[in-house]
Write a protein that holds these residues in place. Sequence first.
Motif, PDB file in Angstrom:
ATOM      1  N   GLY A   1     -38.972  24.624  -9.280  1.00  0.00           N
ATOM      2  CA  GLY A   1     -39.434  25.358  -8.455  1.00  0.00           C
ATOM      3  C   GLY A   1     -39.677  24.968  -6.994  1.00  0.00           C
ATOM      4  N   ASN A   2     -40.052  23.351  -7.059  1.00  0.00           N
ATOM      5  CA  ASN A   2     -40.614  23.022  -5.228  1.00  0.00           C
ATOM      6  C   ASN A   2     -39.147  22.089  -5.134  1.00  0.00           C
ATOM      7  OD1 ASN A   2     -40.600  21.377  -7.549  1.00  0.00           O
ATOM      8  ND2 ASN A   2     -42.385  19.882  -6.266  1.00  0.00           N
ATOM      9  N   ASP A   3     -38.270  22.055  -5.550  1.00  0.00           N
ATOM     10  CA  ASP A   3     -36.672  21.731  -5.589  1.00  0.00           C
ATOM     11  C   ASP A   3     -36.719  21.779  -3.696  1.00  0.00           C
ATOM     12  OD1 ASP A   3     -34.871  19.931  -4.675  1.00  0.00           O
ATOM     13  OD2 ASP A   3     -33.425  20.619  -6.189  1.00  0.00           O
ATOM     14  N   PRO A   4     -36.907  21.365  -2.742  1.00  0.00           N
ATOM     15  CA  PRO A   4     -36.308  21.193  -1.593  1.00  0.00           C
ATOM     16  C   PRO A   4     -34.926  21.640  -1.343  1.00  0.00           C
ATOM     17  CG  PRO A   4     -37.313  18.820  -1.720  1.00  0.00           C
ATOM     18  CD  PRO A   4     -37.154  19.492  -2.762  1.00  0.00           C
ATOM     19  N   VAL A   5     -34.131  21.036  -1.783  1.00  0.00           N
ATOM     20  CA  VAL A   5     -33.092  22.269  -1.878  1.00  0.00           C
ATOM     21  C   VAL A   5     -32.918  23.670  -1.912  1.00  0.00           C
ATOM     22  CG1 VAL A   5     -31.347  19.727  -2.219  1.00  0.00           C
ATOM     23  CG2 VAL A   5     -31.690  21.408  -3.773  1.00  0.00           C
ATOM     24  N   ASP A   6     -33.467  24.275  -2.739  1.00  0.00           N
ATOM     25  CA  ASP A   6     -33.796  25.321  -3.514  1.00  0.00           C
ATOM     26  C   ASP A   6     -34.078  26.114  -2.334  1.00  0.00           C
ATOM     27  OD1 ASP A   6     -33.186  24.577  -5.423  1.00  0.00           O
ATOM     28  OD2 ASP A   6     -35.406  24.944  -6.579  1.00  0.00           O
ATOM     29  N   ILE A   7     -34.144  25.679  -1.042  1.00  0.00           N
ATOM     30  CA  ILE A   7     -34.264  26.318   0.336  1.00  0.00           C
ATOM     31  C   ILE A   7     -33.819  25.640   1.203  1.00  0.00           C
ATOM     32  CG2 ILE A   7     -36.919  27.806   0.195  1.00  0.00           C
ATOM     33  CD1 ILE A   7     -37.448  25.288   1.741  1.00  0.00           C
ATOM     34  N   CYS A   8     -32.444  25.659   0.763  1.00  0.00           N
ATOM     35  CA  CYS A   8     -30.995  24.393   1.380  1.00  0.00           C
ATOM     36  C   CYS A   8     -31.726  23.744   2.504  1.00  0.00           C
ATOM     37  CB  CYS A   8     -30.014  25.591   2.538  1.00  0.00           C
ATOM     38  SG  CYS A   8     -29.184  26.671   1.282  1.00  0.00           S
ATOM     39  N   ASP A   9     -32.689  22.949   2.327  1.00  0.00           N
ATOM     40  CA  ASP A   9     -33.353  22.209   3.133  1.00  0.00           C
ATOM     41  C   ASP A   9     -32.445  21.073   2.447  1.00  0.00           C
ATOM     42  OD1 ASP A   9     -35.717  22.638   4.587  1.00  0.00           O
ATOM     43  OD2 ASP A   9     -36.846  21.175   3.169  1.00  0.00           O
ATOM     44  N   LEU A  36     -19.416  11.796   5.680  1.00  0.00           N
ATOM     45  CA  LEU A  36     -19.573  13.643   5.713  1.00  0.00           C
ATOM     46  C   LEU A  36     -19.818  14.285   4.532  1.00  0.00           C
ATOM     47  CD1 LEU A  36     -16.386  14.289   8.337  1.00  0.00           C
ATOM     48  CD2 LEU A  36     -18.771  14.385   8.888  1.00  0.00           C
ATOM     49  N   ASN A  37     -20.656  15.261   4.175  1.00  0.00           N
ATOM     50  CA  ASN A  37     -20.485  15.886   2.910  1.00  0.00           C
ATOM     51  C   ASN A  37     -20.833  17.310   3.056  1.00  0.00           C
ATOM     52  OD1 ASN A  37     -22.160  17.337   0.891  1.00  0.00           O
ATOM     53  ND2 ASN A  37     -22.522  15.545   0.325  1.00  0.00           N
ATOM     54  N   GLN A  38     -19.574  17.680   2.799  1.00  0.00           N
ATOM     55  CA  GLN A  38     -19.291  18.927   2.500  1.00  0.00           C
ATOM     56  C   GLN A  38     -19.914  20.137   2.153  1.00  0.00           C
ATOM     57  OE1 GLN A  38     -16.087  20.667   4.479  1.00  0.00           O
ATOM     58  NE2 GLN A  38     -16.320  22.407   3.517  1.00  0.00           N
ATOM     59  N   PHE A  39     -20.607  19.809   0.713  1.00  0.00           N
ATOM     60  CA  PHE A  39     -21.429  21.138   0.515  1.00  0.00           C
ATOM     61  C   PHE A  39     -22.587  20.837   1.152  1.00  0.00           C
ATOM     62  CE2 PHE A  39     -24.824  22.269  -2.349  1.00  0.00           C
ATOM     63  CZ  PHE A  39     -24.458  23.140  -2.923  1.00  0.00           C
ATOM     64  N   TYR A  40     -23.380  20.270   1.744  1.00  0.00           N
ATOM     65  CA  TYR A  40     -24.684  19.898   2.309  1.00  0.00           C
ATOM     66  C   TYR A  40     -24.548  20.573   4.261  1.00  0.00           C
ATOM     67  CZ  TYR A  40     -27.766  20.392  -1.638  1.00  0.00           C
ATOM     68  OH  TYR A  40     -27.899  20.736  -2.713  1.00  0.00           O
ATOM     69  N   ARG A  41     -23.104  20.442   4.595  1.00  0.00           N
ATOM     70  CA  ARG A  41     -22.756  19.863   6.366  1.00  0.00           C
ATOM     71  C   ARG A  41     -23.329  19.386   6.817  1.00  0.00           C
ATOM     72  NH1 ARG A  41     -17.932  22.034   6.119  1.00  0.00           N
ATOM     73  NH2 ARG A  41     -17.588  23.781   7.176  1.00  0.00           N
ATOM     74  N   THR A  42     -23.886  18.431   5.987  1.00  0.00           N
ATOM     75  CA  THR A  42     -23.896  17.013   6.653  1.00  0.00           C
ATOM     76  C   THR A  42     -23.821  15.436   6.923  1.00  0.00           C
ATOM     77  OG1 THR A  42     -25.494  16.324   4.322  1.00  0.00           O
ATOM     78  CG2 THR A  42     -26.871  17.647   5.390  1.00  0.00           C
ATOM     79  N   PRO A 153     -28.626  30.677   0.794  1.00  0.00           N
ATOM     80  CA  PRO A 153     -29.884  31.491  -0.018  1.00  0.00           C
ATOM     81  C   PRO A 153     -28.994  32.401  -0.693  1.00  0.00           C
ATOM     82  CG  PRO A 153     -30.182  30.094   2.242  1.00  0.00           C
ATOM     83  CD  PRO A 153     -28.641  29.841   1.736  1.00  0.00           C
ATOM     84  N   SER A 154     -28.403  33.183  -0.279  1.00  0.00           N
ATOM     85  CA  SER A 154     -28.000  34.230  -0.975  1.00  0.00           C
ATOM     86  C   SER A 154     -27.196  33.963  -1.699  1.00  0.00           C
ATOM     87  CB  SER A 154     -27.387  34.998   0.202  1.00  0.00           C
ATOM     88  OG  SER A 154     -26.378  34.427   0.855  1.00  0.00           O
ATOM     89  N   ASP A 155     -25.838  32.763  -2.172  1.00  0.00           N
ATOM     90  CA  ASP A 155     -25.998  32.399  -3.696  1.00  0.00           C
ATOM     91  C   ASP A 155     -26.686  31.187  -4.675  1.00  0.00           C
ATOM     92  OD1 ASP A 155     -23.149  33.064  -2.213  1.00  0.00           O
ATOM     93  OD2 ASP A 155     -22.616  31.207  -1.739  1.00  0.00           O
ATOM     94  N   PHE A 156     -28.011  31.156  -3.770  1.00  0.00           N
ATOM     95  CA  PHE A 156     -28.527  30.406  -5.168  1.00  0.00           C
ATOM     96  C   PHE A 156     -29.403  31.304  -5.842  1.00  0.00           C
ATOM     97  CE2 PHE A 156     -28.817  26.232  -2.911  1.00  0.00           C
ATOM     98  CZ  PHE A 156     -28.408  25.485  -4.120  1.00  0.00           C
TER      99      PHE A 156
END
Length: 173
Positions: A1-9, A36-42, A153-156
């Motif tokens: 529950g504390n994973d930073p990517v769960d809030i799209c960090d 270039l990483n497509q999933f995280y747009r980074t 976030p809405s998909d998560f």
Amino acid sequence: GNDPVDICDPPGFPRMDLSEFRTIEITQTEDQVIVLNQFYRTWRTIWTDGRELPKDPEPRFNGYSVGKWVDDYTFVVQTVGMNEKTWIDNQGRPHSSELKVEERFHRVDHDHLELTVTIDDPKMYTKPWLALHNFPLKLQPRGFDIRELYCSPSDFAEYNKEIGDPSIAPPVK
């Protein structure tokens, strides 16, 4: 529950290599390699212009990277300055501001790379460790279209509502 990517960090580096290495694009210019990483747009910039790593780098999600070709088939990257809010991997391994990461990209043949990642964080771990060894990467054919992916976030929330981990789903009324 504390994973930073769960809030799209952004997952940050080296987690991107170790746990989130979905479809990526690698582009090389005269002075840098860009991942270039497509999933995280980074994206991540690896400087190849001969500069040194900074002595006191500004913390960044993907750190500060410099790389060089050590032979015709092997590209070695050193990275420092990772933001301490990120995890090393999906298991939540922490790191300190002293984390240093070495990546070795070795071209096996025209269509294949192997990636080896070494973690060195003397503040958190007793010795450097091999986090990934000879991980295969495959060149896709010309014109390959990378599917659109987003960290949404809405998909998560929808995933967790329908089929996600019940330990983080809202209580049933």
